[in-house]
Design a protein around this motif. Structure first.
Motif, short mmCIF file in Angstrom:
data_model
loop_
_atom_site.label_atom_id
_atom_site.label_comp_id
_atom_site.label_asym_id
_atom_site.label_seq_id
_atom_site.Cartn_x
_atom_site.Cartn_y
_atom_site.Cartn_z
N VAL A 190 0.85 -1.19 0.00
CA VAL A 190 0.00 0.00 0.00
C VAL A 190 0.89 1.24 0.00
CG1 VAL A 190 -1.88 1.20 1.17
CG2 VAL A 190 -1.69 -1.29 1.37
N PRO A 191 0.66 2.16 -0.94
CA PRO A 191 1.48 3.38 -0.99
C PRO A 191 1.04 4.42 0.03
CG PRO A 191 -0.12 3.40 -2.77
CD PRO A 191 -0.28 2.07 -2.06
N PHE A 192 1.94 5.34 0.37
CA PHE A 192 1.59 6.48 1.22
C PHE A 192 2.30 7.72 0.69
CE2 PHE A 192 5.09 4.15 3.25
CZ PHE A 192 6.05 5.13 3.43
N GLY A 193 1.80 8.89 1.09
CA GLY A 193 2.30 10.14 0.53
C GLY A 193 3.43 10.76 1.34
N VAL A 194 3.85 11.95 0.89
CA VAL A 194 4.98 12.65 1.51
C VAL A 194 4.71 13.01 2.97
CG1 VAL A 194 6.40 14.74 1.40
CG2 VAL A 194 5.86 13.48 -0.70
N PRO A 195 3.54 13.58 3.33
CA PRO A 195 3.32 13.92 4.75
C PRO A 195 3.44 12.71 5.67
CG PRO A 195 1.68 15.00 3.37
CD PRO A 195 2.41 14.02 2.49
N ALA A 196 2.89 11.56 5.24
CA ALA A 196 3.00 10.35 6.07
C ALA A 196 4.46 9.90 6.15
CB ALA A 196 2.13 9.24 5.50
N ALA A 197 5.17 9.99 5.04
CA ALA A 197 6.59 9.59 5.04
C ALA A 197 7.39 10.45 6.02
CB ALA A 197 7.17 9.71 3.63
N ALA B 36 -10.12 8.04 -8.18
CA ALA B 36 -9.58 6.67 -8.17
C ALA B 36 -10.66 5.69 -8.62
CB ALA B 36 -9.09 6.30 -6.78
N ASP B 37 -10.27 4.64 -9.33
CA ASP B 37 -11.25 3.65 -9.78
C ASP B 37 -11.50 2.64 -8.66
OD1 ASP B 37 -9.66 0.90 -10.50
OD2 ASP B 37 -8.42 2.67 -10.89
N LEU B 38 -12.65 2.00 -8.73
CA LEU B 38 -13.11 1.12 -7.65
C LEU B 38 -12.18 -0.06 -7.43
CD1 LEU B 38 -15.61 1.44 -5.88
CD2 LEU B 38 -16.81 -0.16 -7.37
N ARG B 39 -11.66 -0.65 -8.51
CA ARG B 39 -10.78 -1.81 -8.39
C ARG B 39 -9.50 -1.45 -7.63
NH1 ARG B 39 -12.85 -6.91 -9.13
NH2 ARG B 39 -14.23 -6.94 -10.95
N SER B 40 -8.96 -0.28 -7.91
CA SER B 40 -7.73 0.14 -7.23
C SER B 40 -7.98 0.34 -5.75
CB SER B 40 -7.20 1.44 -7.85
OG SER B 40 -6.83 1.25 -9.19
N VAL B 41 -9.11 0.96 -5.42
CA VAL B 41 -9.45 1.18 -4.01
C VAL B 41 -9.67 -0.17 -3.31
CG1 VAL B 41 -11.12 2.21 -2.41
CG2 VAL B 41 -10.39 3.46 -4.45
N GLN B 42 -10.30 -1.11 -4.01
CA GLN B 42 -10.48 -2.45 -3.45
C GLN B 42 -9.13 -3.07 -3.08
OE1 GLN B 42 -11.91 -5.39 -6.21
NE2 GLN B 42 -12.02 -7.01 -4.69
N GLU B 43 -8.17 -2.96 -3.98
CA GLU B 43 -6.85 -3.55 -3.73
C GLU B 43 -6.13 -2.84 -2.58
OE1 GLU B 43 -2.74 -4.58 -6.19
OE2 GLU B 43 -4.59 -4.05 -7.26
N LEU B 44 -6.24 -1.51 -2.54
CA LEU B 44 -5.59 -0.76 -1.47
C LEU B 44 -6.15 -1.12 -0.10
CD1 LEU B 44 -5.40 2.77 -3.14
CD2 LEU B 44 -3.47 1.32 -2.54
N LEU B 45 -7.47 -1.29 -0.01
CA LEU B 45 -8.12 -1.57 1.26
C LEU B 45 -8.04 -3.04 1.65
CD1 LEU B 45 -11.35 0.63 1.03
CD2 LEU B 45 -9.17 1.18 2.10
N THR C 130 -13.29 7.10 0.72
CA THR C 130 -14.21 8.07 0.13
C THR C 130 -13.45 9.17 -0.61
OG1 THR C 130 -15.83 7.65 1.86
CG2 THR C 130 -16.07 9.70 0.63
N HIS C 131 -12.38 9.68 0.00
CA HIS C 131 -11.62 10.76 -0.62
C HIS C 131 -10.87 10.29 -1.86
CE1 HIS C 131 -11.64 12.79 3.61
NE2 HIS C 131 -12.81 12.82 3.01
N LEU C 132 -10.44 9.03 -1.86
CA LEU C 132 -9.81 8.47 -3.06
C LEU C 132 -10.79 8.43 -4.22
CD1 LEU C 132 -7.75 5.52 -1.51
CD2 LEU C 132 -6.81 7.37 -2.91
N LEU C 133 -12.01 7.95 -3.95
CA LEU C 133 -13.02 7.87 -5.00
C LEU C 133 -13.44 9.26 -5.48
CD1 LEU C 133 -15.16 4.94 -3.59
CD2 LEU C 133 -13.84 4.91 -5.71
N GLU C 134 -13.57 10.19 -4.54
CA GLU C 134 -13.93 11.55 -4.92
C GLU C 134 -12.83 12.21 -5.75
OE1 GLU C 134 -16.92 12.80 -1.26
OE2 GLU C 134 -14.81 13.38 -1.17
#
Length: 332
Positions: free
Chosen positions: A214-221, A293-302, A286-290
């Motif tokens: 699962v990827p994370f962004g700069v603030p989390a890093a 992001a496509d549903l399949r990608s969110v499914q894999e991330l979660l 929710t924020h990813l979909l808004e």
């Protein structure tokens, strides 16, 4: 002081002591339960929490079948388990106040047990295949608005600016939960080696022992790095400790502590819904979909097993879009 919820107290009072019930089962039936528990642990590789729930449901069903703990109830062997017994077991729980969601979960659990018992030869037929149960109510999860999530992080940054080890940890926990949408159990199970800063990903061990990246962004890093460099060395109790996040005693962070961290942080933002780590997970999805992001990608991330679970979030985003339309469109 009397309880404000007598109905709830009555409902809790009816719940059997599953340990005592299991111990009271006839010897051969206890052996079946032990075999089922071994199957769930070793062959299915389910989490300890899921195994407890499945075994508890099986014990409840078998206690009902054999009449264990009930006066003058006829003792029946496992082979007597049929569709009539399954329906009567669920009906008893419904009468005791079990919700539709609970009944649906227990019906699914019973089907898992009877299918296993049939494959093993303990049942001549699988009665669970004929068992219908009410559909569980799927409520829409409450989520933070994107700007509220930002306020939660900024409020936590104030404490972390003092470079207190616990404050640094709390900020890293919040940032990583929101950035990745991982479960609190997955977060607490991370090791230091789970985080790859060169690719900005964490390797997560999810339900059923399934691993995902699962990827994370700069603030989390940045927050996790600050915790590792300045906070974690101050708390770690032993040189060999591998856990990424630690409690104040220097051992692996307990999920209850992580939940408290999220509740306290979200509670500091005026107007934000009260929520724990699962609320941050809902918010991230929710924020990813808004954001497109496509549903399949969110499914894999979660780490959802089926797309149907992830599709719940599309209803959340549509409802929010409708609310915005109603407020903003001149002919709404």
């Amino acid at each position: 002081m009397p309880s404000a919820n007598p109905a709830g107290n009555r409902r809790r009072a009816r719940r059997p002591d599953l340990r005592a019930l299991r111990a009271a089962l006839p010897g051969p039936v206890q052996e079946v339960v032990t075999g089922y528990e071994r199957h769930l642990n070793l062959e299915r590789g389910l989490s300890a929490h899921t195994v407890r729930a499945y075994v508890g449901d099986a014990v409840s069903l078998l206690g009902f079948l054999t009449g264990t703990g009930e006066e003058k109830a006829p003792l029946r062997e496992l082979a007597a388990l049929d569709i009539g017994v399954l329906r009567a077991w669920l009906a008893r729980q419904r009468a005791d106040g079990a919700s539709r969601t609970t009944l649906a979960r227990r019906a699914a659990s019973a089907r898992t047990f009877t299918a296993w018992a049939h494959r093993r030869g303990d049942l001549g037929a699988d009665p669970g295949g004929r068992l219908a149960a009410p559909r569980a109510h799927r409520t829409l999860p409450g989520v933070l608005r994107a700007e509220q999530a930002g306020e939660v992080m900024r409020a936590s940054e104030v404490g972390a600016a003092e470079r207190d080890p616990v404050a640094l940890r709390d900020l890293a926990v919040l940032e990583l939960l929101y950035a990745t949408g991982i479960r609190v159990s997955e977060l607490c199970g991370l090791d230091v080696a789970s985080a790859d800063f060169s690719r900005r990903v964490v390797i997560v061990l999810g339900k059923g022992g399934k691993e995902r990246v699962v990827p994370f962004g700069v603030p989390a890093a940045e927050a996790v790095r600050a915790w590792l460099e300045e906070g974690r060395p101050e708390l770690v109790a032993a040189a060999g400790e591998q856990a990424l996040f630690l409690g104040v005693r220097g051992r692996r962070l307990d999920p209850r502590t992580a939940r408290r961290v999220v509740h306290d942080a979200v509670g500091s933002v005026p107007g934000a819904l009260d929520m724990g780590p699962h609320g941050l997970r809902h918010s991230a999805a929710t924020h990813l979909l808004e954001g497109g992001a496509d549903l399949r990608s969110v499914q894999e991330l979660l780490g959802h097993a089926t797309l149907a679970t992830t599709q719940l979030y599309t209803h959340v985003t549509v409802d929010r879009l409708k609310a915005i339309h109603d407020r903003a469109h001149p002919r709404a």
